[in-house]
Design an enzyme around this catalytic site. Structure first.
Site, PDB file in Angstrom:
ATOM      1  N   ASP A  56       0.837  -1.199   0.000  1.00  0.00           N
ATOM      2  CA  ASP A  56       0.000   0.000   0.000  1.00  0.00           C
ATOM      3  C   ASP A  56       0.877   1.256   0.000  1.00  0.00           C
ATOM      4  O   ASP A  56       1.864   1.329   0.750  1.00  0.00           O
ATOM      5  CB  ASP A  56      -0.906  -0.028   1.235  1.00  0.00           C
ATOM      6  CG  ASP A  56      -1.776   1.196   1.368  1.00  0.00           C
ATOM      7  OD1 ASP A  56      -2.653   1.386   0.511  1.00  0.00           O
ATOM      8  OD2 ASP A  56      -1.575   1.964   2.329  1.00  0.00           O
ATOM      9  N   GLU A 102       1.823  -0.370  -5.001  1.00  0.00           N
ATOM     10  CA  GLU A 102       0.872   0.688  -5.336  1.00  0.00           C
ATOM     11  C   GLU A 102       1.737   1.934  -5.519  1.00  0.00           C
ATOM     12  O   GLU A 102       2.257   2.475  -4.538  1.00  0.00           O
ATOM     13  CB  GLU A 102      -0.149   0.893  -4.225  1.00  0.00           C
ATOM     14  CG  GLU A 102      -1.178   1.963  -4.584  1.00  0.00           C
ATOM     15  CD  GLU A 102      -2.168   2.225  -3.456  1.00  0.00           C
ATOM     16  OE1 GLU A 102      -3.354   2.432  -3.758  1.00  0.00           O
ATOM     17  OE2 GLU A 102      -1.755   2.233  -2.276  1.00  0.00           O
TER      18      GLU A 102
END
Length: 697
Positions: free
Chosen positions: A345, A382
């Protein structure tokens, strides 16, 4: 209750609580603490029955050993040190702290003002010191022996070019399944019905939304909502308690073992860029109380936190012990829990050096790339955050793959009929070479997606023009504004047959585009089944029917078509090449591997690509030179992407002895193959796929 235990010198090498068969060694990092206290709790009553100062310190590791202590023992920590927020220190021994290396937690904090290190409502705000004991409201860390009988467990190690990823939420995937026990848990995910469903669909890996222990934010709790997605990590080694049917970490291990036995990989979505403690107004649960100045990036005024993540704080990966914790966590999930990879993330945050910009040579990347364990698993970034230079699509070093949001947006715009999107689509179809064709990176580095947990699901992409997030309690202001969606005439559900047929066709076009593109495809769980979130494009707080997959409304036709596409991709290696394809640029053996055609059978020219009205492109793919899995029986695939009206399309001249076979037509999802030559009538708003085959077959 009088303790029968005594603490003695331990070992500093392994952090956390480590059971060795005779007792438990405790070790915790804190550079700025002056004293570290271990607290033991009775598992049944919850009462604290003893405290021990960790007697030894080696550098910044505090440690001690208690003989006779067994797995299952509940414990916590209290750290003494300066309370000096202006200089970054927020020690408060009244606050019970979670061990950052805890392998199991008894639950979640119960929201109470005593969780705050400062006195709520005090005129000095976070500069005040709250003396209340937070232990009654804190979960306990639990001593665990994570040994598990893995038997013959063998990770599938599916090559990336053969991978099809399925992003799923542990609870959302199974909460409404009536054919599984303990719905919403790790055990339900790996139940026979789910394994049969996933293997029949044809995916190769399940990417779990955060499954490490996480917190529901206070503002959500006040609204009666839940942190459903899980991007507020509380413990980097502990599985999320809500997903364990019986509270045992071996439930996660059983899930992984069963996935592996079915040939499926497990990829974890992990959040190492920030923690659940928020900014200076957040609770003191672990890292802040253990050593705030070491664990977090702080502003010049060290009272305040760097917020490159948009969550209130940012982990200080520049600190070697914080980096070590992340690396220890990753290795734990691979070596002890047997997972097959990670999706990181806001990974740009982990590559930001000394509070500056992104650096693909940052310590985090170097540490992973040299690690003999982690460098061999699947790694997905990401590639953005909200910090300086935060958007870094294509900039990550190998072996990282990256979520490709440009792919998502281009495909949506092209099929919506936006002008000028054909050249961008061509780039996306061939692996987004503009972003990824450098540094020896393969075409598979691009993780292609139509949707993900964040944003519209596929059914809503074709059913809503606007987001409908009212249930989130933020007056509809949250969530993406640019969704590139199209309701095709009616906002939301409709019983108009023509619109429903057009929506189904649009979905087939988009799914076909995904499965026919070079790169690594990722599906969002439920998209293949026609699942809707009623227009909510930011359902992070909706632990209910909005987010759970509605299996009762299962779309068998679209599911069957998605299944067909996945199998077609698997059967045709020309669609999943590792080398980038470039028209007329790779002629080592005299073979070209990519052609772009006009409907009239002529090759595309520069002026064709610059035509803003271009809405029909055709590509012929061949195996790249030297590709080891090249099959002579499959010399080419011809694909037409037509977002315009029906048009006569000339097929390329087939190789002698071969014939073009029309395999896929998104206007006829149940079509049978047809031999084709010369010119065909290419349907409007459709994808058509042809392969070369023996003309006498």
């Amino acid at each position: 209750m009088k303790s029968k235990f005594q603490i003695s010198e331990g070992r500093p090498g392994q952090l956390g609580a480590t059971f060795d068969g005779d007792g438990v060694n405790f070790a915790v990092f804190s550079e700025n603490a002056t004293r570290m206290v271990l607290c033991l709790f009775d598992a049944e009553s919850g009462e604290e029955f003893d405290q021990f100062d960790l007697p030894e310190r080696d550098g910044d590791v505090w440690y001690g050993y208690i003989s006779g202590l067994r797995p299952g023992q509940h414990y916590g920590l209290r750290a003494h040190g300066p309370f000096d927020p202006e200089n970054g220190h927020r020690f408060n021994p009244a606050k019970l702290l979670m061990d950052p290396y805890a392998k199991r937690l008894t639950g979640h904090p119960v929201w109470n003002e005593a969780l705050m290190g400062y006195t709520v409502g005090h005129k000095q705000l976070d500069l005040s010191l709250d003396p209340r004991d937070s232990a009654p409201y804190m979960p306990r860390s639990v001593v665990e022996d994570p040994a598990f009988s893995w038997g013959l467990d063998t990770p599938p190690r599916t090559p990336i070019h053969q991978s099809v990823i399925y992003e799923a939420h542990v609870k959302g995937l199974t909460a409404l399944r009536k054919d599984v026990n303990d719905p919403g848990t790790f055990l339900a995910m790996s139940s026979d019905p789910m394994l049969e469903y996933l293997t029949d669909l044809g995916v190769t890996a399940v990417e779990l939304l955060p499954a490490q222990a996480f917190l529901t934010d206070h503002f959500l709790h006040e609204k009666g909502l839940t942190n459903y997605w899980g991007y507020q990590t509380f413990g980097f080694f502990a599985p999320e308690p809500r997903y364990m049917a019986n509270g045992q970490i071996n439930e996660f291990q059983q899930m992984v073992a069963r996935f592996h036995s079915a040939g499926l990989e497990v990829i974890m979505d992990v959040v190492y860029n920030h923690t659940c403690e928020g900014n200076e107004m957040g609770p003191t649960l672990s890292f802040r109380g253990l050593d705030n100045a070491s664990y977090y990036r702080l502003e010049e005024n060290k009272r305040h936190y760097t917020n490159d993540t948009g969550t209130g704080n940012t982990m200080n990966v520049d600190n070697p012990m914080v980096l070590r914790m992340i690396m220890d966590s990753l290795r734990y999930w691979v070596k002890v829990m047997h997972v097959d990879g990670f999706r990181f993330d806001l990974c740009s945050t982990l590559g930001r050096v000394n509070e500056g910009g992104f650096d693909r040579g940052a310590a985090f990347f170097d540490a992973i790339r040299q690690d003999p364990v982690l460098s061999r698993v699947k790694l997905i970034a990401e590639p953005w955050d909200i910090g300086p230079g935060g958007y870094q699509l294509g900039a990550f070093p190998p072996p990282f793959m990256e979520w490709n949001d440009k792919y998502r947006d281009t495909v949506r715009r092209f099929w919506r009929g936006d002008e000028g999107e054909a050249p961008a689509l061509a780039d996306r179809l061939t692996g987004s070479a503009m972003q990824f064709d450098h540094s020896g990176r393969p075409a598979t580095a691009s993780v292609n997606l139509l949707t993900a947990h964040d944003g519209f699901v596929l059914e809503d992409v074709v059913s809503y023009n606007e987001k409908h997030n009212e249930e989130n309690g933020e007056d509809g202001k949250d969530g993406h504004g640019e969704n590139y969606s199209d309701n095709l005439g009616v906002e939301g559900p409709t019983d108009k047959k023509a619109i429903l047929e057009e929506r189904a066709q649009r979905k087939r076009n988009m799914m076909a585009t995904l499965m026919l593109s070079q790169g690594t495809p990722m599906l969002l769980a439920g998209d293949e089944a026609g699942n809707s979130q009623s227009g909510n494009n930011n359902a992070y707080s909706q632990d209910n029917e909005i987010s759970w997959i509605d299996w009762e409304s299962f779309d068998p036709e679209f599911h069957a078509f998605t299944r067909l596409l996945i199998r077609f991709r698997k059967d045709h290696p020309v669609l999943r090449q590792k080398m980038f394809l470039h028209a007329r640029e790779r002629a080592v053996d005299g073979r070209e591997d990519l052609f772009w055609w006009r409907p009239d059978g002529e090759e595309m020219r520069d002026e064709d690509w610059t035509d803003p009205g271009l809405n029909c492109i055709a590509m012929e793919l061949r195996m790249a030179s030297g590709t080891p899995f090249y099959a002579e029986t499959e010399s080419a695939i011809f694909i037409v992407f037509n977002a315009g009206e029906a048009v006569e399309t000339k097929l390329p001249e087939p190789t002698e002895g071969l014939d073009w076979v029309w395999r896929i037509d998104t206007t006829r999802p149940d079509m049978t193959e047809e031999h084709s030559r010369g010119t065909i009538e290419m349907p409007a708003n459709a994808v058509a796929v042809f392969t070369l085959d023996d003309e006498n077959r």
